[in-house]
Write an enzyme that holds these catalytic residues in place. Structure first.
Site, mmCIF file in Angstrom:
data_model
loop_
_atom_site.group_PDB
_atom_site.id
_atom_site.type_symbol
_atom_site.label_atom_id
_atom_site.label_comp_id
_atom_site.label_asym_id
_atom_site.label_seq_id
_atom_site.Cartn_x
_atom_site.Cartn_y
_atom_site.Cartn_z
ATOM 1 N N ARG A 1 12.110 75.907 4.746
ATOM 2 C CA ARG A 1 12.391 75.201 3.476
ATOM 3 C C ARG A 1 12.613 76.212 2.355
ATOM 4 O O ARG A 1 13.195 75.918 1.316
ATOM 5 C CB ARG A 1 11.275 74.210 3.116
ATOM 6 C CG ARG A 1 11.465 73.558 1.749
ATOM 7 C CD ARG A 1 10.729 72.211 1.605
ATOM 8 N NE ARG A 1 9.361 72.267 2.064
ATOM 9 C CZ ARG A 1 8.342 72.775 1.350
ATOM 10 N NH1 ARG A 1 8.541 73.276 0.154
ATOM 11 N NH2 ARG A 1 7.119 72.788 1.853
ATOM 12 N N TYR B 1 32.467 65.220 -12.740
ATOM 13 C CA TYR B 1 32.347 64.446 -11.484
ATOM 14 C C TYR B 1 31.339 63.285 -11.681
ATOM 15 O O TYR B 1 30.232 63.496 -12.203
ATOM 16 C CB TYR B 1 31.890 65.410 -10.382
ATOM 17 C CG TYR B 1 31.557 64.773 -9.071
ATOM 18 C CD1 TYR B 1 32.500 64.043 -8.361
ATOM 19 C CD2 TYR B 1 30.290 64.919 -8.527
ATOM 20 C CE1 TYR B 1 32.187 63.473 -7.140
ATOM 21 C CE2 TYR B 1 29.965 64.356 -7.304
ATOM 22 C CZ TYR B 1 30.917 63.622 -6.622
ATOM 23 O OH TYR B 1 30.595 63.071 -5.416
ATOM 24 N N ASP C 1 30.863 74.051 -12.701
ATOM 25 C CA ASP C 1 31.194 73.563 -11.364
ATOM 26 C C ASP C 1 32.558 74.162 -11.014
ATOM 27 O O ASP C 1 33.569 73.850 -11.655
ATOM 28 C CB ASP C 1 31.243 72.020 -11.365
ATOM 29 C CG ASP C 1 31.477 71.445 -9.974
ATOM 30 O OD1 ASP C 1 32.171 72.103 -9.161
ATOM 31 O OD2 ASP C 1 30.986 70.334 -9.698
ATOM 32 N N LYS D 1 33.671 70.960 0.131
ATOM 33 C CA LYS D 1 35.116 70.979 -0.159
ATOM 34 C C LYS D 1 35.739 72.235 0.499
ATOM 35 O O LYS D 1 35.569 72.435 1.670
ATOM 36 C CB LYS D 1 35.356 70.943 -1.667
ATOM 37 C CG LYS D 1 34.480 69.930 -2.397
ATOM 38 C CD LYS D 1 34.691 68.513 -1.917
ATOM 39 C CE LYS D 1 33.821 67.547 -2.682
ATOM 40 N NZ LYS D 1 33.290 66.450 -1.928
HETATM 41 C C1 LIG Z 1 33.648 68.480 -8.474
HETATM 42 C C2 LIG Z 1 32.538 68.065 -7.552
HETATM 43 N N1 LIG Z 1 31.314 68.574 -7.744
HETATM 44 C C3 LIG Z 1 30.275 68.210 -6.956
HETATM 45 C C4 LIG Z 1 30.438 67.305 -5.931
HETATM 46 C C5 LIG Z 1 29.247 66.883 -5.104
HETATM 47 O O1 LIG Z 1 29.265 67.496 -3.871
HETATM 48 P P1 LIG Z 1 28.616 66.864 -2.525
HETATM 49 O O2 LIG Z 1 29.451 65.699 -2.149
HETATM 50 O O3 LIG Z 1 28.664 68.016 -1.572
HETATM 51 O O4 LIG Z 1 27.207 66.460 -2.870
HETATM 52 C C6 LIG Z 1 31.703 66.781 -5.665
HETATM 53 C C7 LIG Z 1 31.927 65.838 -4.532
HETATM 54 O O5 LIG Z 1 32.944 65.196 -4.411
HETATM 55 C C8 LIG Z 1 32.783 67.143 -6.520
HETATM 56 O O6 LIG Z 1 34.017 66.624 -6.363
#
Ligand SMILES: Cc1ncc(COP(=O)(O)O)c(C=O)c1O
Length: 396
Positions: free
Chosen positions: A58, A111, A184, A209
């Site tokens: 962990r 997001y 991000d 992604k």
């Molecule tokens: C820009 C962005 N940040 C964060 C995330 C969250 O990632 P996860 O789906 O791996 O939790 C996403 C998911 O689509 C995203 O498009």
């Protein structure tokens, strides 16, 4: 002394850190929950540096740590922590800088689940405050700063319309007011954008992604300084427990070896498709930062060295029957959420919300029924254009 290597070499070469005793060319997967010690003193010693000791998976696991080092190197950070999803990394990063009653600033087009975490989780549970800005102008951020502002959270390019924020200028402003910054960077990846070199405190990715790239893992990462990452390790990482499994870390390691090549292909194909869509009479607008006439093209070229494969466009029609006909007629583009994998995907943001919200409300949110988001995969770009062309012929 080892000569300085290009990052493409670092992504492929595992030799420096791979100390497997059999010389296995791919590092082994440590599929275990705990690690044992010979003596009381050895365990005691491990606990004096818990953030870097291998005691329990962990906290640290050698397979996961191996990939974390690679990601930190790629993004020009000192340290990285891998999480079980992008959202686990996003929420840990935000919680690290925010305490009860603090204020943060973010952009309107962040997001969706990140916005929900800030609005529906933190606000009622922690009494935190948030201000939203369009992100187009650094002055908006300056005006939104309050005495209790602790964090500016950016996503550049943002979700859906891919608008950019001037990362360097916003970081300068934040530093002058002792405010932390997170970006991000999932869209651009560290191949095309390196926010840490602009002074950002934390870079976050959904590794589900492009970093994962094969639609077979859900993972996230935070990258930054050793100081911040060690604090996060001991608090938000170990205590909330959102760690990544070693098998998934190994799949991520496999993916990083081809990241640079994959991004070139995503980028080339997305550029071709964006230009094709732009001149098509049944398309109203194309949103793609790689287009020469993108509204923030100068900023895009200043802070990114390339453009990934996720873009959106608006169909000229608002007739739902025609929009559905186009969407359902695609053969190569598969219909589904997420993006950044080898396969091409299409999604319509209105699908998940138009049943609950009146069209006028969606328009206020900047979403119209004809908005389409495509993730351009690794297929031949001409086949993808033919697929779009065929589906567009179904629209009047
Ligand atoms: C820009 C962005 N940040 C964060 C995330 C969250 O990632 P996860 O789906 O791996 O939790 C996403 C998911 O689509 C995203 O498009």
């Amino acid at each position: 002394m080892t000569p300085k290597r290009h990052f493409e070499t670092e992504l492929v070469f595992d030799g420096d850190d791979n100390c497997d005793k059999y010389g296995a060319v791919v590092p082994p997967i440590y599929q275990n929950s705990l690690f044992t010690f010979q003596t009381w003193e050895e365990i005691e010693h491990a606990f004096t540096d818990k953030a870097n000791s291998v005691i329990y998976s962990r906290g640290n696991n050698p397979t996961v740590t191996f990939v974390e080092k690679k990601l930190a190197q790629l993004a020009r950070g000192e340290k990285a922590k891998l999480f079980g999803s992008g959202m686990a990394a996003v929420s840990a990063g935000i919680l690290h800088f925010m305490s009860q009653g603090d204020h943060m600033i973010t952009i309107k087009n962040t997001y969706g689940p990140t916005l929900s975490f800030i609005n529906s989780f933190m606000k009622p549970k922690m009494g935190t405050e948030v201000s939203y800005v369009s992100g187009d102008n650094v002055e908006e951020f300056r005006q939104a700063i309050q005495p209790n502002t602790k964090l500016i959270y950016l996503e550049s390019p943002s979700s859906v319309v891919f608008s950019l924020q001037d990362i360097e200028a916003i970081v300068d402003l934040a530093k002058a007011h002792n405010i932390a910054t997170i970006v991000d960077n999932s869209w651009a990846t560290p191949i095309y954008q390196k926010p840490l070199t602009f002074g950002v405190d934390l870079e976050v990715h959904s590794c589900s992604k492009y970093l994962g790239g094969h639609s077979d893992i859900v993972a996230g990462v935070l990258i930054g300084s050793t100081e911040i990452l060690e604090q996060i390790h001991l608090r938000e990482y170990e205590l909330l427990g959102g760690k990544l499994a070693s098998v998934e870390a190994n799949l991520l390691l496999r993916s990083l070896r081809t990241l640079s090549l994959r991004m070139q292909r995503h980028s080339d194909s997305a550029g071709k498709i964006a230009r094709y869509l732009q001149q098509h009479p049944k398309i109203k607008t194309v949103f793609y930062p790689g287009l020469d006439d993108f509204k923030q093209a100068t900023l895009a070229r200043k802070q990114m060295t390339g453009f990934s494969g996720l873009l959106s466009f608006q169909l000229a029609t608002e007739n739902i029957a025609e929009i559905k006909r186009f969407f359902n007629a695609l053969a190569l583009f598969q219909r589904g959420v997420s993006w950044g994998g080898h396969e091409s995907l299409i999604y319509a943001p209105a699908i998940s919300c138009y049943k609950e919200q009146p069209i006028e409300q969606l328009k206020l949110m900047g979403i119209s029924l004809g908005d389409m988001r495509i993730s351009v995969g690794l297929e031949d770009p001409q086949d993808l254009i033919d697929d779009l062309s065929n589906a567009l012929s179904c629209v009047q």
